[in-house]
Design a protein around this motif. Structure first.
Motif, PDB file in Angstrom:
ATOM      1  N   ASN A 196       0.816  -1.216   0.000  1.00 14.21           N
ATOM      2  CA  ASN A 196       0.000   0.000   0.000  1.00 14.21           C
ATOM      3  C   ASN A 196       0.850   1.266   0.000  1.00 14.21           C
ATOM      4  O   ASN A 196       0.493   2.261  -0.648  1.00 14.21           O
ATOM      5  N   VAL A 197       1.972   1.243   0.722  1.00 16.31           N
ATOM      6  CA  VAL A 197       2.872   2.406   0.711  1.00 16.31           C
ATOM      7  C   VAL A 197       3.383   2.657  -0.704  1.00 16.31           C
ATOM      8  O   VAL A 197       3.388   3.801  -1.190  1.00 16.31           O
ATOM      9  N   ASP A 198       3.809   1.606  -1.387  1.00 20.10           N
ATOM     10  CA  ASP A 198       4.311   1.761  -2.748  1.00 20.10           C
ATOM     11  C   ASP A 198       3.221   2.257  -3.691  1.00 20.10           C
ATOM     12  O   ASP A 198       3.465   3.119  -4.546  1.00 20.10           O
ATOM     13  N   ALA A 199       2.011   1.711  -3.546  1.00 16.02           N
ATOM     14  CA  ALA A 199       0.915   2.108  -4.434  1.00 16.02           C
ATOM     15  C   ALA A 199       0.494   3.556  -4.195  1.00 16.02           C
ATOM     16  O   ALA A 199       0.002   4.225  -5.116  1.00 16.02           O
ATOM     17  N   SER A 200       0.680   4.042  -2.970  1.00 14.01           N
ATOM     18  CA  SER A 200       0.209   5.387  -2.602  1.00 14.01           C
ATOM     19  C   SER A 200       1.348   6.372  -2.386  1.00 14.01           C
ATOM     20  O   SER A 200       1.133   7.446  -1.820  1.00 14.01           O
ATOM     21  N   ALA A 201       2.551   6.031  -2.830  1.00 18.87           N
ATOM     22  CA  ALA A 201       3.727   6.838  -2.516  1.00 18.87           C
ATOM     23  C   ALA A 201       3.571   8.290  -2.954  1.00 18.87           C
ATOM     24  O   ALA A 201       3.906   9.221  -2.206  1.00 18.87           O
ATOM     25  N   GLU A 202       3.046   8.512  -4.152  1.00 18.03           N
ATOM     26  CA  GLU A 202       2.913   9.892  -4.633  1.00 18.03           C
ATOM     27  C   GLU A 202       1.952  10.681  -3.769  1.00 18.03           C
ATOM     28  O   GLU A 202       2.208  11.846  -3.427  1.00 18.03           O
ATOM     29  N   ALA A 203       0.839  10.064  -3.386  1.00 20.61           N
ATOM     30  CA  ALA A 203      -0.146  10.754  -2.551  1.00 20.61           C
ATOM     31  C   ALA A 203       0.427  11.033  -1.156  1.00 20.61           C
ATOM     32  O   ALA A 203       0.210  12.111  -0.587  1.00 20.61           O
ATOM     33  N   ILE A 204       1.189  10.086  -0.609  1.00 21.76           N
ATOM     34  CA  ILE A 204       1.818  10.294   0.697  1.00 21.76           C
ATOM     35  C   ILE A 204       2.821  11.437   0.626  1.00 21.76           C
ATOM     36  O   ILE A 204       2.874  12.298   1.522  1.00 21.76           O
ATOM     37  N   GLU A 205       3.594  11.489  -0.449  1.00 25.35           N
ATOM     38  CA  GLU A 205       4.596  12.541  -0.606  1.00 25.35           C
ATOM     39  C   GLU A 205       3.957  13.917  -0.740  1.00 25.35           C
ATOM     40  O   GLU A 205       4.524  14.923  -0.297  1.00 25.35           O
ATOM     41  N   ARG A 206       2.778  13.991  -1.349  1.00 25.44           N
ATOM     42  CA  ARG A 206       2.088  15.290  -1.460  1.00 25.44           C
ATOM     43  C   ARG A 206       1.665  15.796  -0.085  1.00 25.44           C
ATOM     44  O   ARG A 206       1.643  17.010   0.160  1.00 25.44           O
ATOM     45  N   ILE A 207       1.320  14.894   0.810  1.00 29.16           N
ATOM     46  CA  ILE A 207       0.897  15.286   2.154  1.00 29.16           C
ATOM     47  C   ILE A 207       2.097  15.638   3.021  1.00 29.16           C
ATOM     48  O   ILE A 207       2.098  16.644   3.739  1.00 29.16           O
ATOM     49  N   ARG A 208       3.143  14.813   2.954  1.00 30.01           N
ATOM     50  CA  ARG A 208       4.351  15.028   3.770  1.00 30.01           C
ATOM     51  C   ARG A 208       5.565  14.567   2.983  1.00 30.01           C
ATOM     52  O   ARG A 208       5.861  13.372   2.929  1.00 30.01           O
ATOM     53  N   PRO A 209       6.286  15.469   2.349  1.00 34.80           N
ATOM     54  CA  PRO A 209       7.442  15.083   1.546  1.00 34.80           C
ATOM     55  C   PRO A 209       8.455  14.282   2.370  1.00 34.80           C
ATOM     56  O   PRO A 209       8.775  14.629   3.504  1.00 34.80           O
ATOM     57  N   GLY A 210       8.939  13.196   1.779  1.00 31.15           N
ATOM     58  CA  GLY A 210       9.914  12.338   2.438  1.00 31.15           C
ATOM     59  C   GLY A 210       9.312  11.228   3.275  1.00 31.15           C
ATOM     60  O   GLY A 210      10.036  10.347   3.758  1.00 31.15           O
ATOM     61  N   MET A 211       7.985  11.234   3.427  1.00 33.36           N
ATOM     62  CA  MET A 211       7.357  10.265   4.319  1.00 33.36           C
ATOM     63  C   MET A 211       7.289   8.874   3.712  1.00 33.36           C
ATOM     64  O   MET A 211       7.452   7.877   4.430  1.00 33.36           O
ATOM     65  N   ALA A 212       7.064   8.765   2.408  1.00 30.93           N
ATOM     66  CA  ALA A 212       6.929   7.441   1.785  1.00 30.93           C
ATOM     67  C   ALA A 212       8.210   6.613   1.941  1.00 30.93           C
ATOM     68  O   ALA A 212       8.151   5.462   2.381  1.00 30.93           O
ATOM     69  N   PRO A 213       9.398   7.145   1.607  1.00 29.06           N
ATOM     70  CA  PRO A 213      10.611   6.340   1.809  1.00 29.06           C
ATOM     71  C   PRO A 213      10.918   6.076   3.278  1.00 29.06           C
ATOM     72  O   PRO A 213      11.471   5.025   3.623  1.00 29.06           O
ATOM     73  N   THR A 214      10.538   6.998   4.171  1.00 23.97           N
ATOM     74  CA  THR A 214      10.738   6.770   5.604  1.00 23.97           C
ATOM     75  C   THR A 214       9.873   5.618   6.083  1.00 23.97           C
ATOM     76  O   THR A 214      10.333   4.733   6.823  1.00 23.97           O
ATOM     77  N   LEU A 215       8.613   5.593   5.657  1.00 26.00           N
ATOM     78  CA  LEU A 215       7.726   4.495   6.010  1.00 26.00           C
ATOM     79  C   LEU A 215       8.237   3.170   5.459  1.00 26.00           C
ATOM     80  O   LEU A 215       8.237   2.150   6.156  1.00 26.00           O
ATOM     81  N   ARG A 216       8.662   3.201   4.203  1.00 26.78           N
ATOM     82  CA  ARG A 216       9.151   1.956   3.594  1.00 26.78           C
ATOM     83  C   ARG A 216      10.359   1.430   4.367  1.00 26.78           C
ATOM     84  O   ARG A 216      10.439   0.236   4.647  1.00 26.78           O
ATOM     85  N   ARG A 217      11.290   2.288   4.730  1.00 25.49           N
ATOM     86  CA  ARG A 217      12.467   1.819   5.453  1.00 25.49           C
ATOM     87  C   ARG A 217      12.062   1.251   6.812  1.00 25.49           C
ATOM     88  O   ARG A 217      12.561   0.197   7.227  1.00 25.49           O
ATOM     89  N   TYR A 218      11.168   1.930   7.519  1.00 21.56           N
ATOM     90  CA  TYR A 218      10.710   1.444   8.816  1.00 21.56           C
ATOM     91  C   TYR A 218      10.090   0.053   8.686  1.00 21.56           C
ATOM     92  O   TYR A 218      10.422  -0.869   9.450  1.00 21.56           O
ATOM     93  N   LEU A 219       9.220  -0.137   7.715  1.00 18.00           N
ATOM     94  CA  LEU A 219       8.532  -1.415   7.555  1.00 18.00           C
ATOM     95  C   LEU A 219       9.500  -2.511   7.116  1.00 18.00           C
ATOM     96  O   LEU A 219       9.374  -3.666   7.530  1.00 18.00           O
TER      97      LEU A 219
END
Length: 302
Positions: A257-280
């Motif tokens: 889900n993070v990968d599928a929604s990465a662009e939308a997550i980045e629009r809300i908080r830049p840098g959050m998608a790769p941070t979430l992916r690394r954490y998971l």
């Protein structure tokens, strides 16, 4: 109606007006809501529709993430022996998945506590939408010190929250004090596999990244520490379930889900998608080797 109280307040106030009054905790533990108080839209993009932020329960073939999370909540209710009208306290209630589900499906009277302000506003809105606002109360603050509604509970739950609480015995003694005789206490938590693994991996780079960049303060103890603290608090241990594989599959679904929604997550908080992916990815790398995930159920037997 759904309400929220601040940690030092004695009366309920609207969730949107709730303020954290708990200044007794250290700066480290206070930082744990740096992640949980992010924009709710981020969590809606990678969690299930209930926004349940803990392990699912994948014991049937081909379950979706949403189905596994419903199965997990039914598993919790079963372990608690929850009955219609029971009174339940959920410590670290997140976005309200457990308390809203138990109110809706079991007609439970529920109280949720969390330090993260955004969560209380969201829960109050969802409780109104689901028609259970009169059964749902939330308290903003830290469980160790917060003022809670009077009366005993039939059940207390902590799904993935005790990791942020430094004093296990104090926490479990307070949980026991809030339960009626015969009431049950459910804790599910990620643990180091044993004391040796904790000594070796507690300060590794990946562990420090999760602790500092995601959650603030946190301590993954071995299961033996949780059992000892529960027994020292006066609980009888009822059951222990190994949910390690269930959590691995949950995180696999979150990663998709993070990968599928990465662009939308980045629009809300830049840098959050790769941070979430690394954490998971860090979390999933350890299952069965350095870490496990257990559900511990205890009872106030006397």
């Amino acid at each position: 109606m759904s309400t929220a109280t601040s940690a030092g307040a004695g009366t309920a106030t609207p969730a949107t007006a709730a303020l954290t009054a708990d200044t007794a905790l250290t700066a480290e533990t206070a930082q744990t809501n740096q992640h949980y108080d992010l924009d709710p839209r981020i969590f809606g993009l990678f969690l299930d529709p209930m926004r349940k932020y803990s392990s699912g329960y994948y014991r049937e073939p081909d379950l979706t993430l949403a189905e596994a999370q419903v199965a997990k909540l039914r598993f919790v209710a079963d372990r608690l022996g929850l009955s219609e009208g029971d009174r339940l306290l959920d410590v670290g209630c997140g976005w309200g998945a457990l308390i809203l589900f138990m109110a809706q499906e079991y007609a439970a009277r529920v109280v949720g506590i969390s330090p993260a302000g955004n969560q209380h506003t969201y829960i109050a809105q969802r409780a109104r939408e689901l028609g259970v606002a009169d059964q749902v109360t939330t308290v903003q603050g830290h469980f160790e010190h917060a003022a809670l509604p009077a009366g005993r509970f039939d059940a207390v739950t902590m799904l993935g929250s005790i990791v942020h609480m430094p004093d296990l015995v104090h926490v479990m003694r307070r949980a026991r004090s809030l339960l009626r005789r015969g009431g049950r206490y459910y804790v599910s938590e990620t643990c180091f596999r044993n004391a040796a693994a904790r000594d070796e991996f507690d300060r590794r780079t990946g562990t420090e990244f999760v602790r500092q960049s995601i959650f603030g303060w946190g301590d993954m103890r071995p299961l033996s520490d949780l059992v000892r603290a529960a027994e020292d608090a006066g609980f009888s241990v009822v059951s222990v379930d190994d949910l390690t594989e269930d959590y691995r599959r949950t995180i696999d679904d979150w990663l998709v889900n993070v990968d599928a929604s990465a662009e939308a997550i980045e629009r809300i908080r830049p840098g959050m998608a790769p941070t979430l992916r690394r954490y998971l990815e860090v979390a999933n790398a350890g299952w069965g080797y350095t870490t496990k995930h257990y559900a511990l159920v205890c009872q106030r037997s006397r």
